[in-house]
Design a protein around this motif. Structure first.
Motif, PDB file in Angstrom:
ATOM      1  N   ALA A   3       2.769  14.150  -5.012  1.00  0.00           N
ATOM      2  CA  ALA A   3       2.378  14.492  -6.367  1.00  0.00           C
ATOM      3  C   ALA A   3       1.250  13.595  -6.873  1.00  0.00           C
ATOM      4  CB  ALA A   3       3.582  14.383  -7.300  1.00  0.00           C
ATOM      5  N   ARG A   4       0.837  12.657  -6.031  1.00  0.00           N
ATOM      6  CA  ARG A   4      -0.256  11.737  -6.348  1.00  0.00           C
ATOM      7  C   ARG A   4       0.048  10.873  -7.571  1.00  0.00           C
ATOM      8  NH1 ARG A   4      -4.505  12.725  -2.990  1.00  0.00           N
ATOM      9  NH2 ARG A   4      -4.559  14.770  -2.092  1.00  0.00           N
ATOM     10  N   HIS A   5       1.257  10.365  -7.629  1.00  0.00           N
ATOM     11  CA  HIS A   5       1.644   9.445  -8.679  1.00  0.00           C
ATOM     12  C   HIS A   5       1.483   8.012  -8.193  1.00  0.00           C
ATOM     13  CE1 HIS A   5       4.301  12.904 -10.111  1.00  0.00           C
ATOM     14  NE2 HIS A   5       3.350  12.755 -11.013  1.00  0.00           N
ATOM     15  N   VAL A   6       1.151   7.131  -9.094  1.00  0.00           N
ATOM     16  CA  VAL A   6       1.089   5.717  -8.766  1.00  0.00           C
ATOM     17  C   VAL A   6       2.518   5.225  -8.606  1.00  0.00           C
ATOM     18  CG1 VAL A   6       0.428   3.431  -9.602  1.00  0.00           C
ATOM     19  CG2 VAL A   6      -1.070   5.385 -10.014  1.00  0.00           C
ATOM     20  N   THR A   7       2.823   4.650  -7.463  1.00  0.00           N
ATOM     21  CA  THR A   7       4.189   4.194  -7.212  1.00  0.00           C
ATOM     22  C   THR A   7       4.358   2.707  -7.492  1.00  0.00           C
ATOM     23  OG1 THR A   7       3.706   3.842  -4.881  1.00  0.00           O
ATOM     24  CG2 THR A   7       4.608   5.977  -5.496  1.00  0.00           C
ATOM     25  N   GLY A   8       3.272   1.988  -7.651  1.00  0.00           N
ATOM     26  CA  GLY A   8       3.340   0.572  -7.972  1.00  0.00           C
ATOM     27  C   GLY A   8       1.943   0.037  -8.215  1.00  0.00           C
ATOM     28  N   TYR A   9       1.865  -1.004  -9.019  1.00  0.00           N
ATOM     29  CA  TYR A   9       0.578  -1.643  -9.273  1.00  0.00           C
ATOM     30  C   TYR A   9       0.803  -3.128  -9.472  1.00  0.00           C
ATOM     31  CZ  TYR A   9       1.843  -1.803 -14.232  1.00  0.00           C
ATOM     32  OH  TYR A   9       2.482  -2.051 -15.410  1.00  0.00           O
ATOM     33  N   GLY A  10      -0.269  -3.875  -9.451  1.00  0.00           N
ATOM     34  CA  GLY A  10      -0.188  -5.306  -9.643  1.00  0.00           C
ATOM     35  C   GLY A  10      -1.346  -5.791 -10.483  1.00  0.00           C
TER      36      GLY A  10
END
Length: 76
Positions: A3-10
């Motif tokens: 679904a092209r969702h961001v699963t994590g970021y920093g």
């Protein structure tokens, strides 16, 4: 990721944690506020570690600073 969702970021900070401008807990609270809840996906904080910037390592060796704080939040 279908679904092209961001699963994590920093995020990266050079002096913010070392100079105590903010804490790991405050960063997580800001992430939750921005996301509208606890499912914020903030998963990493990049810090400098070198012979010139030993403050964070020294703090960790004494059980203080962002490293033990993050470990406590991750396990709690």
């Amino acid at each position: 990721m279908a679904a092209r969702h961001v699963t994590g970021y920093g995020l990266a900070t050079w002096a913010g944690l070392e100079e105590e401008a903010f804490t790991v807990g405050e960063l997580l609270a800001l992430a939750a506020e921005a996301a509208g809840g606890q499912h914020h996906h903030l998963v990493a904080v990049q810090l400098p570690v070198s012979l010139e910037t030993m403050t964070l390592i020294t703090q960790a060796l004494h059980g203080a600073g962002p490293f033990p704080a993050a470990a406590g939040l991750a396990s709690g």
